[in-house]
Design an enzyme around this catalytic site. Structure first.
Site: not given
Ligand code: BG6
Length: 520
Positions: A203-204, A266
């Site tokens: 989960d990044h 997230h």
């Molecule tokens: C991804 C989603 O996991 O996270 C995207 O699939 C979203 O829809 C993105 O735009 C948001 O990541 P960050 O790091 O830009 O907040």
């Protein structure tokens, strides 16, 4: 040995095991022709090489169907790096040294011969660790995870081993299933050939510095932790807002919606870090145990609760900062009658000793006025006794805002007296900004995550029970929407903060959303 020296020894050994050594290894990327490889994985690995953080030696093998040579693969990656690297220009010397370790394996994921070819490439080195320490990054469609693991096992590149032997790890990308049953069957497929300790679910958000800082902030500062409960906290707001619309991702988004795309992973991850109990150590299992406990304490909702406590929304045509945006239903690859939600706001109750009675309001959406992720902890108001006589004075409750992105930092709001003879009060802010304090050090989330996976530290990855518990929460809400088309009040103008029902959700409790401020 007395009690305290015994404890010292225990703590020292835990600290040592959390500083695992990084061993030489081969990283194999499945889906190497894809967007994720070009945009995130290679730039992250390049920066790790730049910072000399990768093990020596290391190898990267891209596995994909398209016809390419090592050289043409490297040339493509270099071009992408020029576009997506967080530092520019690309350092030629670092790139050349890095590229020499990058190879390409042209093969079809479904073809057993492709894995024989991969095995031959893996074995084509004299360095024993490069042959035996293998990290498989599955940047593919999740429907292929099980198949890849089975083929890898058949050629002897992957086998189940619990915390021992040589390193054989699988890193998998979201979406990890689309509901609880599909996540369970995906897990069942993976654990046929890999032990849970060999599986690293990404989960990044957990790779973001500010998200990691939630634990540091909570558990290394004496003054906040004892306020972090139902005695002092009135409610918590978590906002993950995006200015971008769905754009070219309509096909994917039609299958996911905001609930599956953002909330299941997230947003619930941020919630679990904000709400969890202190773990007994920072070891992966201890941290993840506490996160799962928190998720399990979320009160299940009946359909009537869902109707009251969950707001979904879909954007219609509008503009964001003067930039015109089409309606979701007019985006490419979107059904013109789609009922998919591009916004969701949820009020959750957490039934545990710490949080009983404290509402947690979560929201996320596309085409909102700003891109920002924030957690706002609003404390209970001070008794308005001293200032009650003056009707003009309204006391703002104290709040603490953790700005996860952008403008990363933390703000504490309290009331101050406006200088002058009159008794006038105004909320003022005490600010911490990452940039001011630490300079503009902004590693990409994937750098940290790749390094942790290579080191075998699973703290920043999602455990099986975590992912399944999160799906259980999301499924119960989504099931209540089945066959319920969106009503007029569930649409919002692109460039606004979601449907008005999202405001009503809070105003019914006497609260209001505090919107993240646009970046100057
Ligand atoms: C991804 C989603 O996991 O996270 C995207 O699939 C979203 O829809 C993105 O735009 C948001 O990541 P960050 O790091 O830009 O907040």
């Amino acid at each position: 040995m007395n009690e305290s020296s015994h404890l010292d020894e225990l703590l020292a050994s835990r600290a040592a095991s959390s500083r695992r050594q990084i061993e030489p290894c081969t990283v194999v990327i499945f889906g190497a022709s894809g967007d994720l490889t070009a945009r995130k994985l290679i730039p992250a690995l390049y920066h790790l090489a730049h910072e000399k953080a990768l093990p020596a030696p290391y190898r990267i093998i891209g596995f994909a169907r398209r016809d390419k040579t090592d050289d043409s693969f490297r040339a493509e990656l270099l071009e992408a790096l020029g576009k997506f690297s967080r530092t520019k220009p690309v350092d030629e010397a670092v790139w050349n040294a890095f590229a020499a370790n990058v190879h390409y394996c042209q093969a079809d994921i479904a073809d057993p011969a492709g894995y024989q070819k991969l095995k031959a490439m893996v074995d084509a080195t004299d360095h024993e660790k490069l042959r035996s320490n293998l990290l498989f990054y599955l940047a593919t469609n999740p429907s292929q995870f099980g198949e890849i693991a089975t083929h890898l096992n058949a050629v002897g590149l992957l086998e189940k081993c619990e915390n021992g032997g040589s390193m054989k790890r699988l890193v998998v990308e979201k979406p990890f299933g689309h509901d609880l049953p599909s996540a369970q069957s995906l897990n069942a497929e993976l654990i046929r050939h890999a032990h849970e300790s060999q599986i690293f679910r990404i989960d990044h958000y957990l790779g973001k510095e500010t998200v990691q800082n939630i634990l540091t902030f909570r558990f290394s500062n004496g003054i906040f932790e004892h306020l972090w409960n139902r005695d002092s906290v009135d409610h918590v707001q978590i906002t993950v807002a995006e200015k971008l619309g769905v754009g070219s991702r309509g096909g994917y988004y039609e299958e996911s919606g905001a609930m599956r795309d953002m909330l299941q992973n997230h947003v619930l991850q941020v919630l679990s870090l904000i709400g969890m109990e202190p773990p007994v150590s920072l070891e992966a299992e201890n941290v993840r145990d506490e996160k799962v406990k928190l998720l399990k304490s979320i009160r299940p909702m009946t359909p009537a609760d869902i109707a009251r406590n969950v707001v979904r929304g879909q954007y219609f045509a509008g503009d964001v900062d003067g930039d015109p945006r089409p309606a979701y239903r007019s985006e490419p690859k979107v059904n013109p009658k789609s009922n998919v939600e591009t916004f969701v706001a949820v009020k959750l109750a957490i039934d545990n000793w710490r949080w009983s009675g404290v509402p947690f309001y979560l929201r996320t959406g596309k085409n909102l006025p700003v891109s920002a992720s924030e957690v706002r902890v609003q404390f209970k108001p001070a008794p308005n006794i001293l200032f009650a006589a003056n009707k003009d004075i309204s006391l703002d409750p104290n709040s603490l805002t953790l700005r996860l992105q952008p403008n990363e930092g933390i703000t504490l709001r309290f009331n101050g007296k406006v200088p002058g003879a009159a008794m006038e009060l105004r909320p003022v802010r005490m600010q911490f900004s990452y940039d001011t304090e630490f300079g503009a050090y902004t590693p990409e989330a994937y750098e940290r995550l790749l390094l942790e996976a290579i080191a075998g530290n699973a703290t920043l990855f999602i455990r099986r029970d975590e992912v399944e518990t999160a799906w259980g929460i999301v499924d119960s809400i989504r099931n209540a929407w089945t066959d319920k088309p969106l009503t007029n009040r569930e649409f919002y103008l692109a460039g606004t903060w979601g449907p008005t029902a999202a405001d009503d959700l809070l105003s019914a409790d006497g609260h209001e959303w505090r919107n993240p401020q646009p970046q100057k």
